[in-house]
Write a protein that holds these residues in place. Structure first.
Motif, PDB file in Angstrom:
ATOM      1  N   VAL A 273       0.841  -1.196   0.000  1.00 15.86           N
ATOM      2  CA  VAL A 273       0.000   0.000   0.000  1.00 15.86           C
ATOM      3  C   VAL A 273       0.874   1.242   0.000  1.00 15.86           C
ATOM      4  O   VAL A 273       2.031   1.211   0.426  1.00 15.86           O
ATOM      5  CB  VAL A 273      -0.946   0.017   1.214  1.00 15.86           C
ATOM      6  CG1 VAL A 273      -1.849  -1.206   1.217  1.00 15.86           C
ATOM      7  CG2 VAL A 273      -0.164   0.100   2.515  1.00 15.86           C
ATOM      8  N   ASP A 274       0.311   2.331  -0.459  1.00 23.06           N
ATOM      9  CA  ASP A 274       0.983   3.630  -0.434  1.00 23.06           C
ATOM     10  C   ASP A 274       0.234   4.560   0.512  1.00 23.06           C
ATOM     11  O   ASP A 274      -0.990   4.594   0.515  1.00 23.06           O
ATOM     12  CB  ASP A 274       1.008   4.255  -1.831  1.00 23.06           C
ATOM     13  CG  ASP A 274       1.792   3.402  -2.832  1.00 23.06           C
ATOM     14  OD1 ASP A 274       2.849   2.879  -2.444  1.00 23.06           O
ATOM     15  OD2 ASP A 274       1.329   3.251  -3.983  1.00 23.06           O
ATOM     16  N   GLY A 275       0.980   5.311   1.324  1.00 27.43           N
ATOM     17  CA  GLY A 275       0.349   6.348   2.141  1.00 27.43           C
ATOM     18  C   GLY A 275      -0.332   5.857   3.393  1.00 27.43           C
ATOM     19  O   GLY A 275      -1.328   6.433   3.833  1.00 27.43           O
TER      20      GLY A 275
ATOM     21  N   SER B  23      -1.649   2.491   6.181  1.00 26.53           N
ATOM     22  CA  SER B  23      -2.539   1.317   6.141  1.00 26.53           C
ATOM     23  C   SER B  23      -3.983   1.748   6.384  1.00 26.53           C
ATOM     24  O   SER B  23      -4.532   1.587   7.478  1.00 26.53           O
ATOM     25  CB  SER B  23      -2.089   0.290   7.180  1.00 26.53           C
ATOM     26  OG  SER B  23      -0.801  -0.191   6.879  1.00 26.53           O
TER      27      SER B  23
ATOM     28  N   GLU C  68      -8.604   3.143   2.117  1.00 27.65           N
ATOM     29  CA  GLU C  68      -8.412   3.713   0.792  1.00 27.65           C
ATOM     30  C   GLU C  68      -7.122   3.218   0.149  1.00 27.65           C
ATOM     31  O   GLU C  68      -7.096   2.869  -1.041  1.00 27.65           O
ATOM     32  CB  GLU C  68      -8.401   5.238   0.877  1.00 27.65           C
ATOM     33  CG  GLU C  68      -8.073   5.947  -0.442  1.00 27.65           C
ATOM     34  CD  GLU C  68      -8.988   5.564  -1.591  1.00 27.65           C
ATOM     35  OE1 GLU C  68      -8.531   5.600  -2.757  1.00 27.65           O
ATOM     36  OE2 GLU C  68     -10.159   5.193  -1.337  1.00 27.65           O
ATOM     37  N   SER C  69      -6.027   3.180   0.917  1.00 25.90           N
ATOM     38  CA  SER C  69      -4.776   2.672   0.353  1.00 25.90           C
ATOM     39  C   SER C  69      -4.903   1.195   0.020  1.00 25.90           C
ATOM     40  O   SER C  69      -4.336   0.720  -0.972  1.00 25.90           O
ATOM     41  CB  SER C  69      -3.619   2.904   1.328  1.00 25.90           C
ATOM     42  OG  SER C  69      -3.769   2.122   2.502  1.00 25.90           O
TER      43      SER C  69
END
Length: 333
Positions: free
Chosen positions: A218-220, A222, A225-226
């Motif tokens: 994931v980015d940004g 946990s 939305e990620s």
């Protein structure tokens, strides 16, 4: 005078480097804690004396008096740490730790990574420790304060962790028994020890079963939305994954959102499972299969270990807490 000035700048890390031992070993040797041999303790103290090392006033005050305070901190970025109260695993772990602390006569304070250096405390629990030089783990070690981590660490501290070599293959075997042939892993922060363990044992399982491993990080942070964005990468295209194991229940919620956007049905088109159980995933229209990581037991065991270390008792350096797979509709066709 120059010699005295040089001595004032000597740190516990300097002593550890000169003695070719860990910072924890230096701390135990100087404080009288730990299970060191007399030879090692004497050698470290001799090195410290030669360098002119003197512990800080805060560290010295802890040797002779108890504060009655333990601190618990999570080695996560500030943005993520602020949202931990919405994750059942951390809430249950912290609650159990607080209750167990009180039975030992201690109060437990939840601490940010920016804990004031002037605050005195008897011991620290660090959940998902990081290697950040300014982390509470490092600062507590430098001050000679006993530490226990929830999650493995390369430092010489006692730790409590889950049985990932068992639970990861167990949940993947469950997905395979339900028809999955292309299971993927949706992973959170790769610096967290539990994520690294999940990746290691997922990859090993894929080799044994001769299937391609697919991992999406994931980015940004946990978040749901990620998780949704990362899951869409796994569930799109002709060779899409037919099952997803998420390393956090919140990420599993993102998988369900991604599946809905792509017109996929759970469990008919894709199976879903999560590390960590919660009321959120239990009460979805299609409840999500989970691995119960026993957070309450982990919190209690960590406190018992920390208090034993504070009192100079024998402490197991490694404690494994078993988990169990909880099959639900998301993985049962």
């Amino acid at each position: 005078m120059a010699r005295i000035a040089d001595r004032s700048r000597v740190t516990i890390k300097d002593v550890a480097r000169a003695a070719n031992v860990s910072v924890t070993t230096v701390s135990d040797a100087l404080s009288g804690n730990g299970r060191l041999t007399a030879k090692t303790r004497s050698r470290v103290r001799a090195v410290a004396d030669k360098l002119g090392y003197r512990p800080s006033a805060a560290a010295r005050s802890l040797v002779g008096a108890r504060t009655g305070l333990l601190v618990l901190s999570v080695g996560a970025p500030a943005a993520e740490a602020a949202s931990l109260w919405s994750i059942d695993f951390f809430v249950n772990l912290m609650t159990a730790a607080a209750i167990r602390s009180s039975t030992h006569g201690f109060a437990l304070a939840l601490s940010p990574e920016s804990l004031s250096p002037n605050l005195s405390y008897d011991g620290a629990i660090i959940v998902d420790p990081t290697a950040d030089d300014e982390s509470l783990l490092v600062r507590a070690t430098r001050a000679g304060v006993p530490v226990v981590t929830v999650g493995r660490t390369m430092a010489d501290h006692p730790w409590v962790d889950n049985d990932y070599p068992t639970v990861i293959p167990a949940v993947l075997d469950h997905l395979r028994s339900s028809g999955a042939r292309r299971p993927a892993l949706l992973a959170g922060d790769p610096t967290a020890s539990y994520v690294r363990d999940a990746v290691e044992h997922y990859t090993r399982w894929c080799r044994v079963h001769r299937c391609a491993s697919r991992i999406s990080y994931v980015d940004g942070g946990s978040t749901e939305e990620s998780g949704r964005a990362a899951a869409k990468r796994l569930l799109s295209g002709r060779g899409r994954s037919d099952a997803v194991l998420a390393t956090l229940d919140r990420l599993a919620l993102g998988v369900t959102a991604a599946a809905g956007e792509l017109g996929l049905s759970i469990p008919d088109d894709v199976l879903v499972a999560a590390l960590g159980d919660s009321t959120m995933i239990q009460h979805l229209p299609v409840p999500i299969t989970a691995v119960d990581l026993m957070p309450a037991e982990m919190g209690a065991v960590a406190i018992d270990s920390l208090v034993a270390r504070i009192n100079g008792g024998d402490v197991a350096l490694q404690t494994i807490v078993p988990g169990r797979v909880l099959p639900r509709a998301s993985s049962q066709r």
